[in-house]
Design a protein around this motif. Structure first.
Motif, PDB file in Angstrom:
ATOM      1  N   LEU A   1      -1.207  10.320   1.308  1.00  0.00           N
ATOM      2  CA  LEU A   1      -1.776   9.326   2.226  1.00  0.00           C
ATOM      3  C   LEU A   1      -3.059   9.824   2.896  1.00  0.00           C
ATOM      4  CD1 LEU A   1       1.592   8.323   3.948  1.00  0.00           C
ATOM      5  CD2 LEU A   1       0.459   7.175   2.041  1.00  0.00           C
ATOM      6  N   ASP A   2      -3.909   8.880   3.290  1.00  0.00           N
ATOM      7  CA  ASP A   2      -5.115   9.250   4.033  1.00  0.00           C
ATOM      8  C   ASP A   2      -4.734   9.593   5.472  1.00  0.00           C
ATOM      9  OD1 ASP A   2      -5.464   6.782   5.856  1.00  0.00           O
ATOM     10  OD2 ASP A   2      -5.216   5.916   3.872  1.00  0.00           O
ATOM     11  N   GLU A   3      -5.683  10.129   6.212  1.00  0.00           N
ATOM     12  CA  GLU A   3      -5.391  10.620   7.565  1.00  0.00           C
ATOM     13  C   GLU A   3      -4.790   9.554   8.472  1.00  0.00           C
ATOM     14  OE1 GLU A   3      -8.587  12.701   9.477  1.00  0.00           O
ATOM     15  OE2 GLU A   3      -7.651  12.558  11.453  1.00  0.00           O
ATOM     16  N   GLU A   4      -5.423   8.385   8.499  1.00  0.00           N
ATOM     17  CA  GLU A   4      -4.958   7.352   9.433  1.00  0.00           C
ATOM     18  C   GLU A   4      -3.522   6.916   9.106  1.00  0.00           C
ATOM     19  OE1 GLU A   4      -7.576   3.966   9.594  1.00  0.00           O
ATOM     20  OE2 GLU A   4      -6.171   2.904  10.894  1.00  0.00           O
ATOM     21  N   THR A   5      -3.283   6.667   7.817  1.00  0.00           N
ATOM     22  CA  THR A   5      -1.947   6.222   7.401  1.00  0.00           C
ATOM     23  C   THR A   5      -0.938   7.357   7.579  1.00  0.00           C
ATOM     24  OG1 THR A   5      -3.145   5.015   5.701  1.00  0.00           O
ATOM     25  CG2 THR A   5      -0.762   4.972   5.559  1.00  0.00           C
ATOM     26  N   GLY A   6      -1.367   8.559   7.231  1.00  0.00           N
ATOM     27  CA  GLY A   6      -0.483   9.726   7.355  1.00  0.00           C
ATOM     28  C   GLY A   6      -0.027   9.927   8.789  1.00  0.00           C
ATOM     29  N   LYS A   7      -0.950   9.763   9.723  1.00  0.00           N
ATOM     30  CA  LYS A   7      -0.587   9.949  11.128  1.00  0.00           C
ATOM     31  C   LYS A   7       0.374   8.862  11.608  1.00  0.00           C
ATOM     32  CE  LYS A   7      -4.423  12.684  12.809  1.00  0.00           C
ATOM     33  NZ  LYS A   7      -5.632  12.737  13.634  1.00  0.00           N
TER      34      LYS A   7
ATOM     35  N   ASN B   1      -0.309  21.148   5.089  1.00  0.00           N
ATOM     36  CA  ASN B   1      -1.323  20.869   6.106  1.00  0.00           C
ATOM     37  C   ASN B   1      -0.929  21.575   7.413  1.00  0.00           C
ATOM     38  OD1 ASN B   1      -2.888  19.765   8.128  1.00  0.00           O
ATOM     39  ND2 ASN B   1      -2.747  17.667   7.361  1.00  0.00           N
TER      40      ASN B   1
ATOM     41  N   SER C   1       0.852  -1.192   0.000  1.00  0.00           N
ATOM     42  CA  SER C   1       0.000   0.000   0.000  1.00  0.00           C
ATOM     43  C   SER C   1       0.888   1.241   0.000  1.00  0.00           C
ATOM     44  CB  SER C   1      -0.877  -0.001   1.248  1.00  0.00           C
ATOM     45  OG  SER C   1      -0.071   0.221   2.394  1.00  0.00           O
TER      46      SER C   1
ATOM     47  N   THR D   1       3.415  12.928   3.747  1.00  0.00           N
ATOM     48  CA  THR D   1       2.077  12.349   3.912  1.00  0.00           C
ATOM     49  C   THR D   1       1.110  12.859   2.843  1.00  0.00           C
ATOM     50  OG1 THR D   1       1.442  14.112   5.446  1.00  0.00           O
ATOM     51  CG2 THR D   1       2.383  12.139   6.418  1.00  0.00           C
TER      52      THR D   1
ATOM     53  N   TRP E   1      -6.092  16.937  11.250  1.00  0.00           N
ATOM     54  CA  TRP E   1      -5.813  16.673   9.825  1.00  0.00           C
ATOM     55  C   TRP E   1      -6.616  17.622   8.953  1.00  0.00           C
ATOM     56  CZ3 TRP E   1      -1.769  13.717   8.943  1.00  0.00           C
ATOM     57  CH2 TRP E   1      -1.513  13.305   7.640  1.00  0.00           C
TER      58      TRP E   1
ATOM     59  N   GLY F   1       1.046   3.630   2.233  1.00  0.00           N
ATOM     60  CA  GLY F   1       1.639   3.819   3.559  1.00  0.00           C
ATOM     61  C   GLY F   1       2.821   2.889   3.778  1.00  0.00           C
TER      62      GLY F   1
END
Ligand code: ADP
Length: 233
Positions: A168-174, A197, A139, A165, A232, A141
Protein backbone atom coordinates in the motif's frame (compact mmCIF):
# COMPACT_ATOMS: atom_id res chain seq x y z
CA UNK A 1 0.08 -14.17 30.42
CA UNK A 2 0.78 -13.32 26.82
CA UNK A 3 3.14 -14.90 24.35
CA UNK A 4 6.25 -16.70 25.61
CA UNK A 5 8.89 -18.39 23.52
CA UNK A 6 11.66 -20.36 25.14
CA UNK A 7 14.73 -21.48 23.18
CA UNK A 8 12.77 -21.87 19.96
CA UNK A 9 14.56 -23.38 16.99
CA UNK A 10 13.12 -23.92 13.54
CA UNK A 11 15.00 -25.87 10.93
CA UNK A 12 13.64 -26.35 7.42
CA UNK A 13 15.08 -29.33 5.61
CA UNK A 14 14.85 -29.83 1.90
CA UNK A 15 16.96 -32.78 0.74
CA UNK A 16 20.45 -32.42 2.20
CA UNK A 17 20.09 -28.72 2.81
CA UNK A 18 19.00 -27.45 6.22
CA UNK A 19 18.01 -23.83 6.82
CA UNK A 20 17.92 -22.65 10.39
CA UNK A 21 15.11 -20.10 10.22
CA UNK A 22 14.94 -19.51 14.00
CA UNK A 23 17.96 -19.84 16.28
CA UNK A 24 17.33 -20.17 19.99
CA UNK A 25 14.66 -17.46 20.17
CA UNK A 26 13.34 -16.57 23.63
CA UNK A 27 10.95 -13.68 24.18
CA UNK A 28 7.92 -12.63 26.20
CA UNK A 29 5.24 -10.36 24.76
CA UNK A 30 2.53 -9.25 27.21
CA UNK A 31 -1.13 -9.69 26.29
CA UNK A 32 -2.99 -6.65 24.99
CA UNK A 33 0.02 -5.00 23.37
CA UNK A 34 1.00 -4.09 19.82
CA UNK A 35 4.39 -5.47 18.75
CA UNK A 36 6.31 -4.82 15.60
CA UNK A 37 8.72 -7.45 14.27
CA UNK A 38 11.48 -5.80 12.29
CA UNK A 39 14.24 -7.31 10.22
CA UNK A 40 15.57 -7.79 6.72
CA UNK A 41 14.13 -10.31 4.28
CA UNK A 42 14.96 -13.89 5.28
CA UNK A 43 15.64 -13.01 8.94
CA UNK A 44 12.90 -15.34 10.25
CA UNK A 45 10.03 -12.89 10.81
CA UNK A 46 7.35 -14.94 9.05
CA UNK A 47 8.61 -18.15 10.62
CA UNK A 48 8.32 -16.52 14.05
CA UNK A 49 4.77 -15.39 13.31
CA UNK A 50 3.79 -18.81 11.95
CA UNK A 51 5.19 -20.62 14.98
CA UNK A 52 3.21 -18.31 17.29
CA UNK A 53 0.08 -18.66 15.14
CA UNK A 54 0.26 -22.46 15.08
CA UNK A 55 0.78 -22.66 11.31
CA UNK A 56 4.29 -24.04 11.74
CA UNK A 57 5.76 -26.17 14.52
CA UNK A 58 9.05 -25.35 16.20
CA UNK A 59 11.78 -27.96 15.74
CA UNK A 60 12.75 -27.40 19.37
CA UNK A 61 11.71 -25.18 22.24
CA UNK A 62 8.49 -24.02 23.85
CA UNK A 63 5.77 -21.69 22.62
CA UNK A 64 3.07 -20.63 25.06
CA UNK A 65 0.26 -18.35 23.93
CA UNK A 66 -2.31 -17.38 26.57
CA UNK A 67 -1.22 -20.47 28.54
CA UNK A 68 -1.79 -22.79 25.58
CA UNK A 69 1.33 -24.95 25.08
CA UNK A 70 1.24 -24.43 21.31
CA UNK A 71 4.38 -26.56 20.73
CA UNK A 72 2.68 -29.60 22.30
CA UNK A 73 -0.71 -29.46 20.58
CA UNK A 74 -1.86 -32.19 18.20
CA UNK A 75 -2.85 -31.19 14.66
CA UNK A 76 -6.50 -31.15 15.67
CA UNK A 77 -5.79 -29.06 18.76
CA UNK A 78 -3.74 -26.65 16.65
CA UNK A 79 -6.68 -26.18 14.29
CA UNK A 80 -8.89 -25.43 17.30
CA UNK A 81 -6.28 -23.03 18.69
CA UNK A 82 -6.10 -21.11 15.41
CA UNK A 83 -9.88 -20.98 15.08
CA UNK A 84 -10.42 -19.84 18.60
CA UNK A 85 -7.62 -17.38 19.17
CA UNK A 86 -5.86 -16.28 16.00
CA UNK A 87 -6.67 -13.90 13.15
CA UNK A 88 -4.24 -13.65 10.24
CA UNK A 89 -3.71 -10.74 7.87
CA UNK A 90 -1.32 -10.95 4.93
CA UNK A 91 0.26 -8.53 2.48
CA UNK A 92 -1.69 -10.19 -0.33
CA UNK A 93 -5.21 -9.90 1.19
CA UNK A 94 -6.15 -13.49 0.14
CA UNK A 95 -9.84 -12.72 -0.41
CA UNK A 96 -12.02 -15.18 -2.31
CA UNK A 97 -12.65 -13.49 -5.68
CA UNK A 98 -16.03 -15.11 -6.34
CA UNK A 99 -17.50 -13.97 -3.01
CA UNK A 100 -18.75 -10.49 -2.16
CA UNK A 101 -17.25 -8.38 0.61
CA UNK A 102 -19.99 -9.53 2.98
CA UNK A 103 -19.55 -13.19 2.05
CA UNK A 104 -15.79 -13.02 2.48
CA UNK A 105 -16.28 -11.78 6.04
CA UNK A 106 -18.97 -14.42 6.56
CA UNK A 107 -16.32 -17.08 5.90
CA UNK A 108 -14.43 -15.76 8.92
CA UNK A 109 -17.59 -15.73 11.03
CA UNK A 110 -18.53 -19.30 10.12
CA UNK A 111 -15.39 -20.81 11.62
CA UNK A 112 -15.92 -19.08 14.95
CA UNK A 113 -18.05 -20.19 17.87
CA UNK A 114 -18.70 -16.63 19.03
CA UNK A 115 -18.42 -14.31 16.02
CA UNK A 116 -19.05 -10.59 16.16
CA UNK A 117 -21.80 -9.10 14.01
CA UNK A 118 -20.66 -9.00 10.37
CA UNK A 119 -22.48 -5.69 9.78
CA UNK A 120 -20.84 -4.10 12.82
CA UNK A 121 -17.35 -5.23 11.83
CA UNK A 122 -17.88 -4.02 8.24
CA UNK A 123 -18.98 -0.65 9.62
CA UNK A 124 -15.93 -0.61 11.89
CA UNK A 125 -13.51 -1.00 8.98
CA UNK A 126 -15.49 1.46 6.83
CA UNK A 127 -16.61 -1.11 4.25
CA UNK A 128 -20.32 -1.48 5.02
CA UNK A 129 -21.32 0.60 2.00
CA UNK A 130 -19.40 -1.76 -0.28
CA UNK A 131 -20.59 -5.02 1.24
CA UNK A 132 -22.08 -6.26 -2.05
CA UNK A 133 -19.00 -5.54 -4.17
CA UNK A 134 -16.49 -8.18 -5.27
CA UNK A 135 -12.78 -7.94 -4.36
CA UNK A 136 -11.72 -6.98 -7.89
CA UNK A 137 -13.99 -3.93 -7.73
CA UNK A 138 -12.03 -2.61 -4.74
CA UNK A 139 -8.73 -0.76 -4.28
CA UNK A 140 -5.83 -2.42 -2.46
CA UNK A 141 -6.56 -0.50 0.74
CA UNK A 142 -10.22 -1.49 0.61
CA UNK A 143 -9.32 -5.14 0.06
CA UNK A 144 -7.03 -5.01 3.08
CA UNK A 145 -9.90 -3.56 5.14
CA UNK A 146 -12.06 -6.53 4.15
CA UNK A 147 -9.23 -8.94 5.04
CA UNK A 148 -8.98 -7.25 8.44
CA UNK A 149 -12.76 -7.52 8.88
CA UNK A 150 -12.58 -11.23 8.01
CA UNK A 151 -9.91 -11.74 10.68
CA UNK A 152 -11.69 -9.56 13.25
CA UNK A 153 -15.17 -11.04 12.96
CA UNK A 154 -13.86 -14.05 14.89
CA UNK A 155 -13.01 -11.64 17.71
CA UNK A 156 -9.55 -13.19 18.06
CA UNK A 157 -7.34 -12.53 21.06
CA UNK A 158 -4.34 -12.52 18.78
CA UNK A 159 -4.06 -10.75 15.44
CA UNK A 160 -1.01 -11.66 13.35
CA UNK A 161 -0.21 -9.32 10.48
CA UNK A 162 2.46 -10.25 7.92
CA UNK A 163 3.45 -7.04 6.08
CA UNK A 164 -0.12 -5.68 6.16
CA UNK A 165 0.88 -2.41 4.50
CA UNK A 166 3.55 -3.87 2.22
CA UNK A 167 1.51 -3.36 -0.94
CA UNK A 168 0.00 0.00 0.00
CA UNK A 169 0.98 3.64 -0.48
CA UNK A 170 1.73 5.81 2.55
CA UNK A 171 -1.70 7.38 2.93
CA UNK A 172 -3.59 4.10 2.60
CA UNK A 173 -1.02 2.24 4.70
CA UNK A 174 -1.42 4.69 7.55
CA UNK A 175 -5.19 4.29 7.45
CA UNK A 176 -4.75 0.53 7.83
CA UNK A 177 -2.38 1.07 10.76
CA UNK A 178 -4.92 3.44 12.31
CA UNK A 179 -7.53 0.72 11.96
CA UNK A 180 -5.23 -1.74 13.78
CA UNK A 181 -4.71 0.80 16.57
CA UNK A 182 -8.48 1.27 16.83
CA UNK A 183 -9.00 -2.50 17.03
CA UNK A 184 -6.38 -2.70 19.77
CA UNK A 185 -8.09 0.05 21.71
CA UNK A 186 -11.60 -1.29 21.30
CA UNK A 187 -11.03 -5.02 21.83
CA UNK A 188 -7.68 -5.16 23.65
CA UNK A 189 -6.44 -7.53 20.95
CA UNK A 190 -2.78 -8.56 21.10
CA UNK A 191 -1.38 -7.53 17.71
CA UNK A 192 1.89 -8.55 16.05
CA UNK A 193 2.90 -6.72 12.90
CA UNK A 194 5.74 -7.82 10.65
CA UNK A 195 7.30 -5.01 8.66
CA UNK A 196 10.56 -3.93 7.13
CA UNK A 197 9.54 -0.30 7.57
CA UNK A 198 11.34 0.79 10.78
CA UNK A 199 9.11 3.88 11.00
CA UNK A 200 6.16 1.68 11.98
CA UNK A 201 7.95 0.54 15.16
CA UNK A 202 7.21 3.94 16.76
CA UNK A 203 3.51 3.02 17.07
CA UNK A 204 4.19 -0.28 18.87
CA UNK A 205 4.49 -1.08 22.58
CA UNK A 206 7.23 -3.60 21.80
CA UNK A 207 9.77 -3.79 19.01
CA UNK A 208 11.30 -7.18 18.24
CA UNK A 209 14.38 -7.09 15.99
CA UNK A 210 15.36 -10.17 14.00
CA UNK A 211 18.55 -10.88 12.10
CA UNK A 212 19.62 -14.18 10.46
CA UNK A 213 17.11 -16.17 12.53
CA UNK A 214 18.20 -14.62 15.80
CA UNK A 215 16.28 -12.25 18.01
CA UNK A 216 18.67 -9.32 18.29
CA UNK A 217 16.69 -7.25 20.76
CA UNK A 218 13.21 -6.70 22.17
CA UNK A 219 12.66 -3.11 23.24
CA UNK A 220 9.74 -1.60 25.09
CA UNK A 221 8.42 1.62 23.64
CA UNK A 222 6.88 3.55 26.52
CA UNK A 223 5.25 6.22 24.37
CA UNK A 224 3.83 4.75 21.18
CA UNK A 225 2.78 7.36 18.63
CA UNK A 226 -0.43 7.42 16.63
CA UNK A 227 -0.43 5.81 13.18
CA UNK A 228 -0.81 9.19 11.46
CA UNK A 229 2.54 10.33 12.84
CA UNK A 230 4.50 7.32 11.62
CA UNK A 231 7.53 8.24 9.58
CA UNK A 232 6.96 6.29 6.33
CA UNK A 233 10.39 4.95 5.43
P1 ADP B 1 11.35 -13.25 6.67
O1 ADP B 1 9.91 -13.36 7.00
O2 ADP B 1 12.13 -12.43 7.64
O3 ADP B 1 11.59 -12.81 5.25
P2 ADP B 1 11.28 -16.15 6.73
O4 ADP B 1 10.83 -16.53 8.09
O5 ADP B 1 10.27 -16.18 5.63
O6 ADP B 1 11.99 -14.72 6.78
O7 ADP B 1 12.48 -17.11 6.30
C1 ADP B 1 13.61 -17.37 7.12
C2 ADP B 1 14.50 -18.39 6.41
O8 ADP B 1 13.85 -19.66 6.36
C3 ADP B 1 14.85 -18.02 4.98
O9 ADP B 1 16.16 -18.43 4.70
C4 ADP B 1 13.85 -18.83 4.17
O10 ADP B 1 14.34 -19.10 2.90
C5 ADP B 1 13.69 -20.08 5.00
N1 ADP B 1 12.36 -20.68 4.88
C6 ADP B 1 11.18 -20.11 5.24
N2 ADP B 1 10.16 -20.96 5.01
C7 ADP B 1 10.70 -22.10 4.48
C8 ADP B 1 10.16 -23.35 4.03
N3 ADP B 1 8.86 -23.60 4.10
N4 ADP B 1 11.04 -24.25 3.56
C9 ADP B 1 12.37 -24.02 3.51
N5 ADP B 1 12.94 -22.86 3.91
C10 ADP B 1 12.12 -21.92 4.40
Amino acid sequence: MGISLKNVQKVYKSGDVAVQALKNVSVHIPEGTISVILGPSGSGKSTLLNVIGGIDRPTEGEVHVFHEPVHELTDQQLTEYRRKHVGFIFQSYNLIPTLTVYENVEVGAEISKAPLSIDEVLKGVGMYDKKDKFPQQLSGGEQQRVAIARALVKNPRLLLCDEPTGALDEETGKKILRLLQDVHKQYGTTILIITHNPGISAMANWVVKMKSGELVECIENVHPISAEKVDWI
